[in-house]
Design a protein around this motif. Structure first.
Motif, PDB file in Angstrom:
ATOM      1  N   ILE A 146      29.915  78.732 -31.760  1.00 12.43           N
ATOM      2  CA  ILE A 146      29.523  77.894 -32.888  1.00 12.43           C
ATOM      3  C   ILE A 146      28.950  76.572 -32.404  1.00 12.43           C
ATOM      4  O   ILE A 146      27.949  76.081 -32.920  1.00 12.43           O
ATOM      5  CB  ILE A 146      30.738  77.632 -33.800  1.00 12.43           C
ATOM      6  N   GLY A 147      29.620  75.965 -31.412  1.00 12.20           N
ATOM      7  CA  GLY A 147      29.243  74.626 -30.978  1.00 12.20           C
ATOM      8  C   GLY A 147      28.880  74.553 -29.512  1.00 12.20           C
ATOM      9  O   GLY A 147      29.258  75.404 -28.705  1.00 12.20           O
ATOM     10  N   ARG A 148      28.146  73.504 -29.160  1.00 10.54           N
ATOM     11  CA  ARG A 148      27.748  73.266 -27.770  1.00 10.54           C
ATOM     12  C   ARG A 148      27.954  71.795 -27.433  1.00 10.54           C
ATOM     13  O   ARG A 148      27.905  70.922 -28.303  1.00 10.54           O
ATOM     14  CB  ARG A 148      26.279  73.640 -27.551  1.00 10.54           C
ATOM     15  N   SER A 149      28.188  71.536 -26.178  1.00 14.74           N
ATOM     16  CA  SER A 149      28.397  70.170 -25.723  1.00 14.74           C
ATOM     17  C   SER A 149      27.060  69.434 -25.650  1.00 14.74           C
ATOM     18  O   SER A 149      26.057  69.987 -25.188  1.00 14.74           O
ATOM     19  CB  SER A 149      29.065  70.179 -24.346  1.00 14.74           C
ATOM     20  N   LEU A 150      27.058  68.194 -26.109  1.00 14.52           N
ATOM     21  CA  LEU A 150      25.877  67.331 -26.009  1.00 14.52           C
ATOM     22  C   LEU A 150      26.137  66.283 -24.938  1.00 14.52           C
ATOM     23  O   LEU A 150      27.134  65.564 -25.001  1.00 14.52           O
ATOM     24  CB  LEU A 150      25.591  66.650 -27.349  1.00 14.52           C
ATOM     25  N   VAL A 151      25.261  66.199 -23.971  1.00 12.20           N
ATOM     26  CA  VAL A 151      25.455  65.252 -22.878  1.00 12.20           C
ATOM     27  C   VAL A 151      25.213  63.826 -23.371  1.00 12.20           C
ATOM     28  O   VAL A 151      24.312  63.573 -24.173  1.00 12.20           O
ATOM     29  CB  VAL A 151      24.515  65.582 -21.699  1.00 12.20           C
ATOM     30  N   GLU A 234      27.401  55.546 -31.345  1.00 10.17           N
ATOM     31  CA  GLU A 234      27.700  54.618 -30.248  1.00 10.17           C
ATOM     32  C   GLU A 234      29.170  54.206 -30.261  1.00 10.17           C
ATOM     33  O   GLU A 234      29.797  54.076 -29.199  1.00 10.17           O
ATOM     34  CB  GLU A 234      26.791  53.391 -30.338  1.00 10.17           C
ATOM     35  N   GLU A 235      29.739  54.002 -31.436  1.00 14.85           N
ATOM     36  CA  GLU A 235      31.156  53.646 -31.521  1.00 14.85           C
ATOM     37  C   GLU A 235      32.034  54.784 -31.006  1.00 14.85           C
ATOM     38  O   GLU A 235      33.060  54.547 -30.357  1.00 14.85           O
ATOM     39  CB  GLU A 235      31.522  53.295 -32.961  1.00 14.85           C
ATOM     40  N   CYS A 236      31.628  56.009 -31.292  1.00 13.38           N
ATOM     41  CA  CYS A 236      32.397  57.163 -30.824  1.00 13.38           C
ATOM     42  C   CYS A 236      32.326  57.289 -29.305  1.00 13.38           C
ATOM     43  O   CYS A 236      33.312  57.641 -28.650  1.00 13.38           O
ATOM     44  CB  CYS A 236      31.893  58.438 -31.494  1.00 13.38           C
ATOM     45  N   LYS A 237      31.176  56.999 -28.738  1.00 18.06           N
ATOM     46  CA  LYS A 237      31.063  57.021 -27.278  1.00 18.06           C
ATOM     47  C   LYS A 237      31.979  55.969 -26.659  1.00 18.06           C
ATOM     48  O   LYS A 237      32.674  56.236 -25.670  1.00 18.06           O
ATOM     49  CB  LYS A 237      29.614  56.769 -26.863  1.00 18.06           C
ATOM     50  N   LYS A 238      31.991  54.772 -27.246  1.00 21.05           N
ATOM     51  CA  LYS A 238      32.851  53.705 -26.729  1.00 21.05           C
ATOM     52  C   LYS A 238      34.326  54.070 -26.847  1.00 21.05           C
ATOM     53  O   LYS A 238      35.153  53.626 -26.042  1.00 21.05           O
ATOM     54  CB  LYS A 238      32.568  52.398 -27.477  1.00 21.05           C
ATOM     55  N   ALA A 239      34.653  54.885 -27.850  1.00 22.32           N
ATOM     56  CA  ALA A 239      36.044  55.318 -28.047  1.00 22.32           C
ATOM     57  C   ALA A 239      36.421  56.476 -27.128  1.00 22.32           C
ATOM     58  O   ALA A 239      37.552  56.967 -27.184  1.00 22.32           O
ATOM     59  CB  ALA A 239      36.261  55.715 -29.505  1.00 22.32           C
ATOM     60  N   GLY A 240      35.478  56.918 -26.297  1.00 23.93           N
ATOM     61  CA  GLY A 240      35.769  57.996 -25.353  1.00 23.93           C
ATOM     62  C   GLY A 240      35.712  59.382 -25.956  1.00 23.93           C
ATOM     63  O   GLY A 240      36.293  60.327 -25.400  1.00 23.93           O
ATOM     64  N   LEU A 241      35.009  59.534 -27.079  1.00 24.27           N
ATOM     65  CA  LEU A 241      34.904  60.838 -27.730  1.00 24.27           C
ATOM     66  C   LEU A 241      33.714  61.615 -27.180  1.00 24.27           C
ATOM     67  O   LEU A 241      32.676  61.042 -26.846  1.00 24.27           O
ATOM     68  CB  LEU A 241      34.766  60.666 -29.241  1.00 24.27           C
ATOM     69  N   ALA A 242      33.878  62.927 -27.098  1.00 23.56           N
ATOM     70  CA  ALA A 242      32.809  63.808 -26.622  1.00 23.56           C
ATOM     71  C   ALA A 242      32.024  64.335 -27.812  1.00 23.56           C
ATOM     72  O   ALA A 242      32.592  64.624 -28.868  1.00 23.56           O
ATOM     73  CB  ALA A 242      33.403  64.969 -25.826  1.00 23.56           C
ATOM     74  N   GLN A 243      30.724  64.480 -27.627  1.00 21.04           N
ATOM     75  CA  GLN A 243      29.874  64.970 -28.712  1.00 21.04           C
ATOM     76  C   GLN A 243      29.650  66.484 -28.568  1.00 21.04           C
ATOM     77  O   GLN A 243      29.268  66.964 -27.494  1.00 21.04           O
ATOM     78  CB  GLN A 243      28.512  64.254 -28.701  1.00 21.04           C
ATOM     79  N   THR A 244      29.920  67.204 -29.635  1.00 20.90           N
ATOM     80  CA  THR A 244      29.580  68.626 -29.697  1.00 20.90           C
ATOM     81  C   THR A 244      28.686  68.830 -30.910  1.00 20.90           C
ATOM     82  O   THR A 244      28.889  68.200 -31.953  1.00 20.90           O
ATOM     83  CB  THR A 244      30.825  69.528 -29.811  1.00 20.90           C
ATOM     84  N   GLY A 245      27.705  69.695 -30.764  1.00 20.37           N
ATOM     85  CA  GLY A 245      26.742  69.889 -31.838  1.00 20.37           C
ATOM     86  C   GLY A 245      26.586  71.346 -32.209  1.00 20.37           C
ATOM     87  O   GLY A 245      27.057  72.255 -31.510  1.00 20.37           O
ATOM     88  N   ASP A 246      25.920  71.551 -33.309  1.00 22.81           N
ATOM     89  CA  ASP A 246      25.561  72.883 -33.779  1.00 22.81           C
ATOM     90  C   ASP A 246      24.804  73.606 -32.661  1.00 22.81           C
ATOM     91  O   ASP A 246      23.854  73.066 -32.090  1.00 22.81           O
ATOM     92  CB  ASP A 246      24.672  72.709 -35.015  1.00 22.81           C
ATOM     93  N   ASN A 247      25.207  74.826 -32.349  1.00 23.01           N
ATOM     94  CA  ASN A 247      24.641  75.552 -31.203  1.00 23.01           C
ATOM     95  C   ASN A 247      23.314  76.217 -31.552  1.00 23.01           C
ATOM     96  O   ASN A 247      23.165  77.439 -31.487  1.00 23.01           O
ATOM     97  CB  ASN A 247      25.652  76.588 -30.701  1.00 23.01           C
ATOM     98  N   VAL A 248      22.346  75.402 -31.938  1.00 22.28           N
ATOM     99  CA  VAL A 248      20.992  75.868 -32.238  1.00 22.28           C
ATOM    100  C   VAL A 248      20.003  74.812 -31.765  1.00 22.28           C
ATOM    101  O   VAL A 248      20.371  73.661 -31.525  1.00 22.28           O
ATOM    102  CB  VAL A 248      20.783  76.131 -33.750  1.00 22.28           C
ATOM    103  N   GLN A 249      18.740  75.220 -31.666  1.00 17.07           N
ATOM    104  CA  GLN A 249      17.697  74.281 -31.272  1.00 17.07           C
ATOM    105  C   GLN A 249      17.054  73.593 -32.472  1.00 17.07           C
ATOM    106  O   GLN A 249      16.692  72.421 -32.399  1.00 17.07           O
ATOM    107  CB  GLN A 249      16.611  75.016 -30.483  1.00 17.07           C
TER     108      GLN A 249
END
Length: 428
Positions: A146-151, A234-249
């Protein structure tokens, strides 16, 4: 719709209908309790007759023998509660039953509710999803997820942005979206009702494009500007959260900002050792050993436990250093942000990770891998064509030679293209 003689039967049939989805919905007494809290007996009877693929409202009206006005009212009410999808395409309205994930689990917890026993539902969902691995393995059993990691783009080497495609960059996904919505993180909200939520912010679940419009319309998300969406990111990045997104292009539907303690995907990975529960990014962690101070910040930051500390002997001295388990690394870049000594970099993976082009492609790939291709193509079990052609498709997709062929990438690609054109024809 008439008097329902056996209410349990309606819920059992609804569970069976939900289990047709590629993600599945394994039967259990706990799941029956969840369904009974979310659906009335009449709604269960109605919902279990809705196909698992989008159907025009007018067509569903004819199938159920309900006046379109009456059907419209039922659909709108259930869509408001996140139990069905009510969407418009090409000037025509479509309806589809919401799966468990991504579906009515998230839509239940993506906002505060006073019309449901939220604490009880949180406990039941936790038991259903995490007490054993049946649900997790049903959802994550294939390679297409379902999801993929976003760098995190800040973690990439300078000058290498040309290697990152637009659909891999969270910033581009937000800035190019036709609409942006934000909701509570369903996983952390559920955890808060269990008394074990972490300190990470909760209003962090970003929905995009048509998915955002759908949730905004039904009060599940609130509309935000592109700049506010970027601020949340940006706030989520500062909080140390990882981004995952919909696994599509194309037409990416969401970006989750995930913590390792509450996220359902990360919990499945760690608790049940389902290492491919989240598709990795095209990047991987690289530790510069000479610069590593052994502080352990990256170990604490990694949401999936891919980094650990070891002791090495250097002459007469024992030194601690970080080691990355590459098979677990998501390539999210959270470790890079946590390191104060510049000892972490990201480098491209040896081969690019497969990402389906569209949501339809993703669903087809998931269905093939999970042995549910027939359920996808012939999504209405009441039809004779489902019984006949579905049986043939089931035999085909479950045969060992067929599965072996799909393991060969060129064959898999040709088969996917063939199925896509055929399935689109049958599902019109």
């Amino acid at each position: 719709m008439g008097h329902i003689v056996n209410q349990d039967r309606e819920y059992r049939l609804l569970q069976q209908r939900l289990d047709l989805y590629a993600e599945g919905a394994p039967a259990s007494p706990v799941f029956m309790k969840i369904l009974k809290l979310l659906f009335s007996p009449e709604e269960a009877n109605f919902a279990r007759q809705i196909p698992t693929r989008p159907v025009p409202l007018a067509q569903l009206s004819r199938k159920l023998g309900l006046p379109e006005d009456e059907l419209n009212g039922r659909v709108m009410e259930m869509a408001r509660r996140g139990l069905v999808f009510d969407m418009e395409y090409g000037g025509e309205r479509y309806v589809v039953l919401a799966p468990v994930v991504i579906g009515f689990f998230e839509f239940t917890f993506m906002r505060t509710r006073d019309d449901l026993p939220m604490a009880e539902l949180a406990k039941l969902f936790e038991e259903y999803m995490m007490k054993d691995d049946r649900f997790a393995r049903s959802v994550f059993q294939g390679n297409t997820q379902i999801g993929r990691s976003l760098v995190q783009e800040e973690a990439l080497p300078q000058g290498d942005y040309t290697e990152v495609l637009d659909w891999e960059r969270a910033s581009h996904l937000i800035q190019s979206a036709t609409a942006v919505g934000v909701s509570l993180c369903a996983c952390r909200h559920k955890a808060s009702h269990l008394g074990k939520a972490c300190a990470s912010p909760q209003e962090t679940c970003l929905t995009l494009n048509g998915g955002a419009e759908l949730l905004i319309k039904n009060g599940i998300a609130r509309r935000v500007t592109h700049s506010e969406g970027m601020r949340i990111l940006e706030e989520c990045k500062k909080a140390g959260l990882a981004q995952t997104g919909d696994n599509v292009q194309k037409n990416v539907g969401y970006i989750c900002n995930c913590c390792g303690c509450c996220c359902g995907m990360f919990q499945a990975l760690k608790t049940f050792n389902i290492r491919n529960a989240v598709v990795t990014s095209n990047w991987i962690m690289k530790i510069q050993e000479s610069a590593c101070k052994g502080c352990g910040a990256c170990v604490k930051a990694c949401p999936v436990g891919a980094v650990h500390m070891v002791e090495v002997k250097e002459g007469e001295r024992i030194r601690r250093k970080a080691v990355c388990e590459e098979k677990l690394c998501l390539g999210c870049g959270v470790c890079y942000a946590a390191c104060r000594f510049g000892s972490i970099a990201l480098q491209p993976r040896p081969s690019r990770v497969f990402t389906p082009e569209t949501t339809f492609d993703k669903i087809v790939a998931m269905a093939i891998e999970r042995g549910k291709l027939a359920d996808l193509i012939f999504g209405d079990p009441g039809r004779l064509s489902y019984r006949a052609l579905g049986r043939v498709a089931s035999l085909l997709e479950n045969s060992p030679p067929f599965k072996a062929l799909l393991a060969i990438k060129p064959v898999r690609s040709v088969f996917l293209n063939t199925i896509l054109s055929g399935a689109k024809k049958y599902t019109k």
